[in-house]
Motif scaffolding. Structure first.
Motif, PDB file in Angstrom:
ATOM      1  N   GLY A   1       0.464  -1.452  -0.102  1.00  0.00           N
ATOM      2  CA  GLY A   1       0.192  -0.290  -0.231  1.00  0.00           C
ATOM      3  C   GLY A   1       0.880   1.497  -0.130  1.00  0.00           C
TER       4      GLY A   1
ATOM      5  N   SER B   1       3.791   3.912  -4.430  1.00  0.00           N
ATOM      6  CA  SER B   1       3.493   4.939  -5.555  1.00  0.00           C
ATOM      7  C   SER B   1       3.623   5.547  -6.621  1.00  0.00           C
ATOM      8  CB  SER B   1       2.767   6.301  -4.339  1.00  0.00           C
ATOM      9  OG  SER B   1       3.753   6.918  -4.200  1.00  0.00           O
TER      10      SER B   1
ATOM     11  N   ARG C   1       4.016  -5.687 -17.357  1.00  0.00           N
ATOM     12  CA  ARG C   1       2.454  -4.085 -17.378  1.00  0.00           C
ATOM     13  C   ARG C   1       3.789  -2.874 -17.185  1.00  0.00           C
ATOM     14  NH1 ARG C   1      -1.428  -6.898 -15.832  1.00  0.00           N
ATOM     15  NH2 ARG C   1      -1.004  -9.252 -14.572  1.00  0.00           N
TER      16      ARG C   1
ATOM     17  N   GLU D   1       1.655   0.603 -13.483  1.00  0.00           N
ATOM     18  CA  GLU D   1       0.466  -0.988 -12.932  1.00  0.00           C
ATOM     19  C   GLU D   1       1.371  -1.447 -11.589  1.00  0.00           C
ATOM     20  OE1 GLU D   1      -2.322  -2.334 -17.155  1.00  0.00           O
ATOM     21  OE2 GLU D   1      -0.411  -2.646 -16.676  1.00  0.00           O
TER      22      GLU D   1
ATOM     23  N   PRO E   1       2.687  -1.075  -8.603  1.00  0.00           N
ATOM     24  CA  PRO E   1       2.204  -1.838  -7.705  1.00  0.00           C
ATOM     25  C   PRO E   1       1.518  -2.667  -7.023  1.00  0.00           C
ATOM     26  CG  PRO E   1       2.546   0.337  -7.446  1.00  0.00           C
ATOM     27  CD  PRO E   1       2.667  -0.275  -9.198  1.00  0.00           C
ATOM     28  N   SER E   2       0.404  -2.739  -8.006  1.00  0.00           N
ATOM     29  CA  SER E   2      -0.342  -3.957  -7.493  1.00  0.00           C
ATOM     30  C   SER E   2      -0.076  -4.630  -8.058  1.00  0.00           C
ATOM     31  CB  SER E   2      -1.716  -3.287  -8.344  1.00  0.00           C
ATOM     32  OG  SER E   2      -1.295  -3.646 -10.958  1.00  0.00           O
TER      33      SER E   2
ATOM     34  N   ALA F   1       1.186  -7.559  -5.327  1.00  0.00           N
ATOM     35  CA  ALA F   1       0.074  -7.914  -4.321  1.00  0.00           C
ATOM     36  C   ALA F   1       1.083  -9.770  -4.098  1.00  0.00           C
ATOM     37  CB  ALA F   1      -1.293  -8.053  -5.027  1.00  0.00           C
TER      38      ALA F   1
ATOM     39  N   ARG G   1      -1.741 -11.925  -6.129  1.00  0.00           N
ATOM     40  CA  ARG G   1      -1.183 -12.300  -7.117  1.00  0.00           C
ATOM     41  C   ARG G   1      -0.252 -13.246  -8.098  1.00  0.00           C
ATOM     42  NH1 ARG G   1      -2.420  -8.541 -11.472  1.00  0.00           N
ATOM     43  NH2 ARG G   1      -2.918  -6.792 -10.074  1.00  0.00           N
TER      44      ARG G   1
END
Length: 342
Positions: free
Chosen positions: A44, A47, A310, A314, A316-317, A320, A323
């Motif tokens: 989180g 960024s 990616r 994209e 940061p995601s 996960a 993922r």
């Protein structure tokens, strides 16, 4: 503490191209980068931000990054948050694999030139590769042939060097021996399988059921599903190469025959082989070996498994933990046209 990649077969995802930045590297200008500021925030805290262009220290190279690789677990590495002296260095840029073009040279830098295509590793305790530009020690980079895509090259540095050093520098694997490779379809494991097969070793691979076809396609002689098969069915082996850690690593110690080696990159083993060695290591930069791996790639003797590709926003995601995508996730920062210099 070496840097394994993701597991699974090769899948290339659709990518939205980003325009190449055209600004000169001058004091006061900024670039886009993924940064982390708060360790407690986990993914989180990642960024997309603007930050100053990197400074080229002595023997440094500034690389205009075309594609970058990362390891999801690196947000837990001390070097992500502190410099070599243990001082806080946030906001920091994660990612430690890159492929791109030399944009500038620091004082005293030799062996590389502006406009040259390169790939390699960034330092563990400096800003990394998830940025439009990165400062890298020249010794950590190798020339990249014009016919190798930056996206493929970015999947090779950590996985390729880790596989080579684990098998041969530490494991001393030789022709006719047997090696057990955990995570055989993953970023590190898949390259280890290919290198071991090339030297004439018998290869036993492990993974999940979904990894079986990929591992067999890479050339393993036997595949064991860690969820349904008995690990002990592997029998005695000369080398165990582990990228998983934990219980699997500890149980593997009993499989090492006398004089053999248990090599680990995720964590040290709590159990020692009865009549063998146990080694835990961190991958080291090696320009000559990177060049050798690139040549193997050109010759078709080595094929990194590239999974999802990616864009920088994209990234940061992609960190996960839930993922799980097939292959090594690559962040493409500039659209690559093979053969171009910039």
């Amino acid at each position: 503490m070496a840097r394994p990649g993701d597991d699974g077969p090769a899948v290339v995802a659709a990518v939205v191209s980003l325009p190449a930045p055209r600004k000169p590297i001058t004091r006061g200008t900024v670039m886009r980068a993924i940064t982390v500021r708060d360790r407690a925030a986990g993914i989180g805290g990642l960024s997309l931000t603007e930050m100053p262009y990197p400074h080229a220290a002595e023997n440094d190279v500034i690389v205009r990054v075309h594609a970058a690789g990362f390891t999801p677990g690196e947000l837990d590495w001390p070097g992500t948050w502190t410099d070599r002296a243990g001082r806080d260095r946030t906001p920091s840029v994660p990612g430690h694999e890159l492929s791109g073009v030399v944009a500038a040279l620091g004082y005293g830098t030799t062996g590389l030139s502006v406009g040259q295509r390169v790939f390699g590793l960034t330092d563990w305790t400096r800003n990394g590769s998830l940025a439009e530009y990165a400062a890298v020690e020249a010794r950590n980079l190798a020339p990249l042939p014009a016919d190798v895509d930056h996206t493929v090259a970015a999947a090779l540095p950590i996985s390729g060097l880790t596989a080579w050093q684990g098998l041969f520098d530490h494991g001393r694997l030789a022709v006719g021996q047997t090696v057990l490779i955990h995570g055989a379809a993953g970023g590190v494991g898949s390259i280890a399988v290919q290198l071991a097969r090339e030297v004439g070793a018998r290869v036993i691979g492990t993974g999940r059921a979904a990894d079986r076809d990929t591992a067999l396609g890479l050339g393993v002689d036997l595949f064991l599903d860690l969820q349904t098969d008995q690990l002990e069915d592997a029998g005695e082996v000369d080398v165990v190469f582990d990228v998983i850690g934990g219980e699997i690593l500890d149980r593997s110690a009993a499989l090492v025959r006398a004089g053999g080696t248990l090599v680990a990159i995720a964590s040290p083993s709590k159990v020692q082989p009865k009549d063998g060695r146990a080694i835990f290591f961190v991958v080291e930069p090696d320009r000559a070996r990177l060049a050798d791996l690139a040549q193997r790639l050109r010759d078709g003797r080595l094929k990194p498994i590239v999974g999802a590709v990616r864009t920088l926003p994209e990234a940061p995601s992609a960190f996960a933990p839930d993922r799980r995508t097939p292959g090594k996730t690559i962040i493409r920062i500039i659209e690559d046209r093979v053969g171009e210099q910039s």
